[in-house]
Design an enzyme around this catalytic site. Sequence first.
Site, PDB file in Angstrom:
ATOM      1  N   GLU A 164      36.622  48.503  48.539  1.00  0.00           N
ATOM      2  CA  GLU A 164      37.350  48.381  47.891  1.00  0.00           C
ATOM      3  C   GLU A 164      37.760  50.086  46.935  1.00  0.00           C
ATOM      4  O   GLU A 164      39.051  50.236  46.988  1.00  0.00           O
ATOM      5  CB  GLU A 164      37.088  47.581  46.229  1.00  0.00           C
ATOM      6  CG  GLU A 164      36.843  45.745  46.679  1.00  0.00           C
ATOM      7  CD  GLU A 164      35.583  44.997  47.153  1.00  0.00           C
ATOM      8  OE1 GLU A 164      35.117  46.590  47.266  1.00  0.00           O
ATOM      9  OE2 GLU A 164      35.675  44.449  47.727  1.00  0.00           O
TER      10      GLU A 164
ATOM     11  N   PHE B  23      36.422  43.620  41.092  1.00  0.00           N
ATOM     12  CA  PHE B  23      36.494  43.967  42.002  1.00  0.00           C
ATOM     13  C   PHE B  23      37.282  45.335  41.966  1.00  0.00           C
ATOM     14  O   PHE B  23      37.466  46.305  42.789  1.00  0.00           O
ATOM     15  CB  PHE B  23      36.171  43.704  43.506  1.00  0.00           C
ATOM     16  CG  PHE B  23      34.932  42.386  43.891  1.00  0.00           C
ATOM     17  CD1 PHE B  23      33.712  43.200  42.803  1.00  0.00           C
ATOM     18  CD2 PHE B  23      35.083  41.603  44.129  1.00  0.00           C
ATOM     19  CE1 PHE B  23      32.629  42.057  43.002  1.00  0.00           C
ATOM     20  CE2 PHE B  23      33.913  40.089  44.537  1.00  0.00           C
ATOM     21  CZ  PHE B  23      32.901  41.060  43.987  1.00  0.00           C
TER      22      PHE B  23
ATOM     23  N   HIS C 249      41.161  35.808  40.210  1.00  0.00           N
ATOM     24  CA  HIS C 249      39.933  35.976  39.378  1.00  0.00           C
ATOM     25  C   HIS C 249      39.147  36.257  38.138  1.00  0.00           C
ATOM     26  O   HIS C 249      37.808  36.594  38.192  1.00  0.00           O
ATOM     27  CB  HIS C 249      38.348  35.742  40.554  1.00  0.00           C
ATOM     28  CG  HIS C 249      39.163  34.958  41.292  1.00  0.00           C
ATOM     29  ND1 HIS C 249      40.965  34.801  42.492  1.00  0.00           N
ATOM     30  CD2 HIS C 249      38.515  34.005  42.269  1.00  0.00           C
ATOM     31  CE1 HIS C 249      40.291  34.433  43.362  1.00  0.00           C
ATOM     32  NE2 HIS C 249      39.226  33.827  43.621  1.00  0.00           N
TER      33      HIS C 249
ATOM     34  N   ASP D 225      30.808  30.324  40.766  1.00  0.00           N
ATOM     35  CA  ASP D 225      30.444  31.499  41.004  1.00  0.00           C
ATOM     36  C   ASP D 225      29.758  32.507  40.168  1.00  0.00           C
ATOM     37  O   ASP D 225      28.789  32.643  40.874  1.00  0.00           O
ATOM     38  CB  ASP D 225      31.488  32.251  41.936  1.00  0.00           C
ATOM     39  CG  ASP D 225      31.965  32.158  43.568  1.00  0.00           C
ATOM     40  OD1 ASP D 225      31.292  31.161  43.978  1.00  0.00           O
ATOM     41  OD2 ASP D 225      32.884  32.582  44.160  1.00  0.00           O
TER      42      ASP D 225
END
Lengths: 281, 317
Positions: free
Chosen positions: B61, B86, B112, B120
């Site tokens: 990233e 991220f 997300h 998760d």
Amino acid sequence: MSNIQQLNDLATQVRRDILRMVHQVNSGHPGGSLGCTEFFVALYNEIMELNDQFDMDGIGEDLFFLSNGHISPVYYSVLARRGYFPVKELNTFRKIDSRLQGHPTTHEGLPGIRIASGSLGQGMSVAIGAALAKKLNKDEHLVYSLHGDGELQEGQNWEAIMYASGNKVDNYIATVDYNGKQIDGATDDVLPLGDLRAKFEAFGWDVLEVENGNDIEAVIKGLKEAKNRTGKGKPVCVLLHTVMGHGVDFMMHTHAWHGKAPNDEQLEKALAQNPETLGDY
Amino acid sequence: MKKYTDTGKKDTRSGYGAGMTVLGRTNPNVVALCADLIGSLKIQEFIDENPERFFQVGIAEANMMGIAAGLTIGGKIPFTGTFANFSTGRVYDQIRQSIAYSGKNVKICASHAGLTLGEDGATHQILEDIGLMKMLPGMTVINPCDYNQTKAATIAIAEHEGPVYLRFGRPAVANFTPEDQKFEIGKALMLNEGTDVTIVATGHLVWEALIAAEALENRGISVEVIDIHTIKPLDEKAILDSVAKTGCIVTAEEHNYYGGLGESVSRVLAQNRPVPQEFVAVKDSFGESGTPAQLMEKYGLNNKAIVNAVEKVLKRK
């Protein structure tokens, strides 16, 4: 273009600029700047194809990105003496309301700068992005970048190194200032880089070395060879062996002058070793 | 109470994908980057139609943010894609130096976000991203509420010069804003006019606010509901005009109450018109695994929590 004598005269004047700039504000990074003087002088006066006017997009010209932004003194001096902004503006280095910030930035609109740098390890990614934009624009010009060797301890570099070869970014030449020194001492002591050539080659780069990165002819020859190797499916890495502090005897072969300015007496001694050639700012 | 109809539950990330498809066809300068999450970001159609304008960077990233900054040099408009966690915290310094401080025209698009990615757990959830991004000078921060609005926002930010953080989510949620809406950055949407209390909500909490408002209206409480899709720059006038009528406010967001929409609203109120405010937000906590509905219940982020907050704020008027 320029002959070797002219380029060496320019290099000497740039060294004077570097020393006077950091002395005036008692801060800045003379060591790496002095070590990379021949590289900058060669790049901006002999190697890169540049447009007359600066604009951010740089369409139809070569681009350069300085990743190890702390060597801003050499960058500013060479840009000013190449005509990007008035030489007298070097007098504002690191002062309030200046375009010549401690580390290079686009924020104050200094011509010649296309990205902020100083927080290390980011420049290669940016250079790769610019190289990809050139390919999308069908612009045949090249992208260059410079990185400190200690800077390669930053992990983002290795993401970028992996990306560039994996995606055949072959319009790009990354040079590493291989002086073996960083703030806390020798890179071998702080965090060894190992076999840098083998590492770049293992990642799929075409690597060449310039053994004397403070010899203007050797630098030009090396960078021309690097240019010849572009367009062949691999990014090109130049390992440029330099001496930190080159041109000032008491600043050479030590990391002590990485980020320290000379006092009045030291400045006088350093300038005496680099007599004025093109006129001080 | 103005009636809103859920035209069928859809995920906001698919709104992003649909917006990218439109941009791929209409704006040749738009390029997309992704860090090994093409399926999650729903951009396969953009990639199929514009393979030369897509850059798969792998699980890297930091490099993605730098490459995006570089792509702007030469006139491209890069849209980066990965999870919100991220997209922000992991790469904060890359965004700060190479994008925000350098003034690069990069669109950081983050799926997300919040708790609602669910199972998760906290490593992949983020409740701090609005705060991180709104603190960066010059950064625009947008959190649309449904599929249609996310699609419209995606298209709109391509026309905006400067860095943008666009935050959206994973779960299928009510899709109730108009399909053909024009998205105006920084302009709050008045969803329901009322006089007793103002609810300003962002993202997934906007639909919850409408459900809460309906329940409150049935009890005779007149509720003004405002969709704040742009957290920075904040539509201060819309907020101040509303509390001038209602005299109290509830803010609702899928974010920590430190650094989120609520604090931005508090600053505006403190400087201009102090009125009682209650916060529907996560109370300085990480998330955990669970279904989205369970998490929203446990962390107090649903319509029931909004009703409770309204009852509380009305007593403080």
